[in-house]
Design a protein around this motif. Structure first.
Motif, PDB file in Angstrom:
ATOM      1  N   LYS A  75       0.807  -1.220   0.000  1.00 20.84           N
ATOM      2  CA  LYS A  75       0.000   0.000   0.000  1.00 20.84           C
ATOM      3  C   LYS A  75       0.841   1.270   0.000  1.00 20.84           C
ATOM      4  O   LYS A  75       0.343   2.357  -0.287  1.00 20.84           O
ATOM      5  CB  LYS A  75      -0.919   0.017   1.230  1.00 20.84           C
TER       6      LYS A  75
ATOM      7  N   VAL B  15      -6.376   2.492  10.535  1.00 25.37           N
ATOM      8  CA  VAL B  15      -7.274   2.943   9.466  1.00 25.37           C
ATOM      9  C   VAL B  15      -6.560   3.948   8.573  1.00 25.37           C
ATOM     10  O   VAL B  15      -6.151   5.014   9.028  1.00 25.37           O
ATOM     11  CB  VAL B  15      -8.547   3.585  10.066  1.00 25.37           C
TER      12      VAL B  15
ATOM     13  N   GLU C 185      -7.067   3.185   4.713  1.00 30.37           N
ATOM     14  CA  GLU C 185      -7.549   2.862   3.375  1.00 30.37           C
ATOM     15  C   GLU C 185      -9.057   2.673   3.332  1.00 30.37           C
ATOM     16  O   GLU C 185      -9.724   3.178   2.444  1.00 30.37           O
ATOM     17  CB  GLU C 185      -6.850   1.605   2.856  1.00 30.37           C
ATOM     18  N   SER C 186      -9.592   1.941   4.321  1.00 26.85           N
ATOM     19  CA  SER C 186     -11.034   1.723   4.366  1.00 26.85           C
ATOM     20  C   SER C 186     -11.446   1.444   5.807  1.00 26.85           C
ATOM     21  O   SER C 186     -10.615   1.155   6.671  1.00 26.85           O
ATOM     22  CB  SER C 186     -11.439   0.546   3.480  1.00 26.85           C
ATOM     23  N   LEU C 187     -12.745   1.506   6.058  1.00 23.37           N
ATOM     24  CA  LEU C 187     -13.240   1.255   7.412  1.00 23.37           C
ATOM     25  C   LEU C 187     -13.059  -0.194   7.826  1.00 23.37           C
ATOM     26  O   LEU C 187     -13.137  -0.514   9.010  1.00 23.37           O
ATOM     27  CB  LEU C 187     -14.718   1.648   7.501  1.00 23.37           C
TER      28      LEU C 187
ATOM     29  N   ASP D 236     -10.409  -1.572   8.082  1.00 25.25           N
ATOM     30  CA  ASP D 236      -9.160  -1.637   8.841  1.00 25.25           C
ATOM     31  C   ASP D 236      -9.355  -1.481  10.347  1.00 25.25           C
ATOM     32  O   ASP D 236      -8.388  -1.582  11.102  1.00 25.25           O
ATOM     33  CB  ASP D 236      -8.196  -0.542   8.365  1.00 25.25           C
TER      34      ASP D 236
ATOM     35  N   ASN E 255      -7.147   9.004   1.081  1.00 23.48           N
ATOM     36  CA  ASN E 255      -7.995   7.821   0.952  1.00 23.48           C
ATOM     37  C   ASN E 255      -9.366   7.991   1.603  1.00 23.48           C
ATOM     38  O   ASN E 255     -10.368   7.489   1.083  1.00 23.48           O
ATOM     39  CB  ASN E 255      -7.310   6.603   1.584  1.00 23.48           C
ATOM     40  N   LEU E 256      -9.406   8.637   2.749  1.00 24.12           N
ATOM     41  CA  LEU E 256     -10.656   8.797   3.513  1.00 24.12           C
ATOM     42  C   LEU E 256     -10.778  10.250   3.999  1.00 24.12           C
ATOM     43  O   LEU E 256     -10.828  10.516   5.200  1.00 24.12           O
ATOM     44  CB  LEU E 256     -10.663   7.843   4.715  1.00 24.12           C
TER      45      LEU E 256
ATOM     46  N   SER F 179      -9.825  11.557  -3.620  1.00 22.87           N
ATOM     47  CA  SER F 179     -10.057  10.471  -2.664  1.00 22.87           C
ATOM     48  C   SER F 179      -9.764   9.139  -3.310  1.00 22.87           C
ATOM     49  O   SER F 179      -9.427   9.070  -4.482  1.00 22.87           O
ATOM     50  CB  SER F 179     -11.507  10.507  -2.181  1.00 22.87           C
TER      51      SER F 179
END
Length: 290
Positions: free
Chosen positions: A103, A158, A160-162, A164, A227-228, A290
């Motif tokens: 990543k 966290v 990249e996405s929830l 995580d 990312n978020l 994003s």
């Protein structure tokens, strides 16, 4: 191995001056730069806690001298007393071949074996409670309240996405020093054929399976910025953590998109033009992709 005294493997430069301590780890000259920015950021929060810098033999003493300007307590640390087999399994080449970073990019100075020296925090029994913060981080407002959190508290990984949220990130954690805990850690860490793909982070999640969750704002990972972006709110961020590429690197692969964060780190490093954090623009409003 049985640790006979709290000071075994540690050489402190001075006696402790507080009951609580923020602790970081410096393993080379690059992370010494990070520790300077971190120490300044902590001092600007008017913390009542001590700032402790664990440092390995890979750091020249001249790189550590600027930290004394911030009243840091320096503690030279040896590598953990682990088996030759363990050390071979966790050499940089083996770790990155078996568990590559897909990543982001770890800089060339990243040394997986050094990471385990974080665990020497549990030897610092002169303190009632410690908060560990990676040297590639900044503290943006007073976070002394973390000393009231239980062991073992950490924020989720966290960025990249929830999804995580089930994994912890060991860049910030709350711990209660204890020699008995440290001894149990050494035994579990060096179990036959044990392999920890994300070094101390993987180990700590297994050693403390019922870890207490800190808010993500207490360890806001820089990749959240792009990312978020909806999670990002400058006014609520306690710790900003520059995971993967480092802000002191020249022209790293994501320097263009992380430019505001890199500028902020340099302000804390130099002590010049440090902005009012509450006035900074969040990425969603700034139009960051994003």
């Amino acid at each position: 191995m049985i640790v006979k005294t709290a000071s075994e493997g540690l050489r402190p430069s001075s006696p402790p001056r507080a009951r609580h301590a923020f602790v970081t780890l410096v393993t080379n000259g690059d992370y010494a730069l990070g520790a300077r920015a971190l120490a300044r950021s902590l001092r600007l929060t008017d913390t009542m806690a001590e700032i402790v810098v664990l440092h390995t033999g890979g750091v020249d003493i001249s790189a550590l001298e600027p930290l004394t300007d911030f009243g840091c307590r320096l503690i030279e640390t040896e590598l953990l007393p682990l088996s030759d087999d363990f050390n071979a399994r966790h050499a940089r080449r083996n770790v990155h071949e078996k568990a590559p970073f897909a990543k982001g990019r770890k800089p060339a100075f990243h040394s997986p074996l050094d990471n385990f020296c974080k665990l020497r925090l549990w030897q610092l029994t002169e303190y009632d409670r410690c908060v560990f913060i990676d040297a590639d981080a900044l503290v943006l407002h007073n976070i002394d309240k973390l000393f009231r959190y239980p062991e073992f508290s950490a924020a989720p990984n966290v960025y990249e996405s929830l999804a995580d949220f089930h994994r912890l990130n060991s860049g910030v954690f709350v711990a209660e020093p204890s020699l008995s805990t440290f001894e149990r850690m050494l035994v579990a860490l060096d179990a036959p054929e044990a392999f920890w793909p994300r070094t101390d982070q993987t180990f700590l999640q297994q050693f403390f399976p019922d870890w207490h969750g800190l808010p993500v704002t207490m360890n806001m990972l820089q990749y959240v910025w792009f990312n978020l972006p909806a999670l990002w709110d400058w006014r609520s961020i306690g710790v900003l953590h520059y995971q993967y590429e480092k802000p002191w690197e020249q022209g790293h692969p994501r320097a263009h998109i992380l430019h505001p964060l890199i500028e902020l780190w340099h302000a804390y490093f130099t002590g010049e033009n440090i902005p009012d954090i509450a006035t900074l623009e969040n990425p969603a409003r700034a139009g960051t992709p994003s």
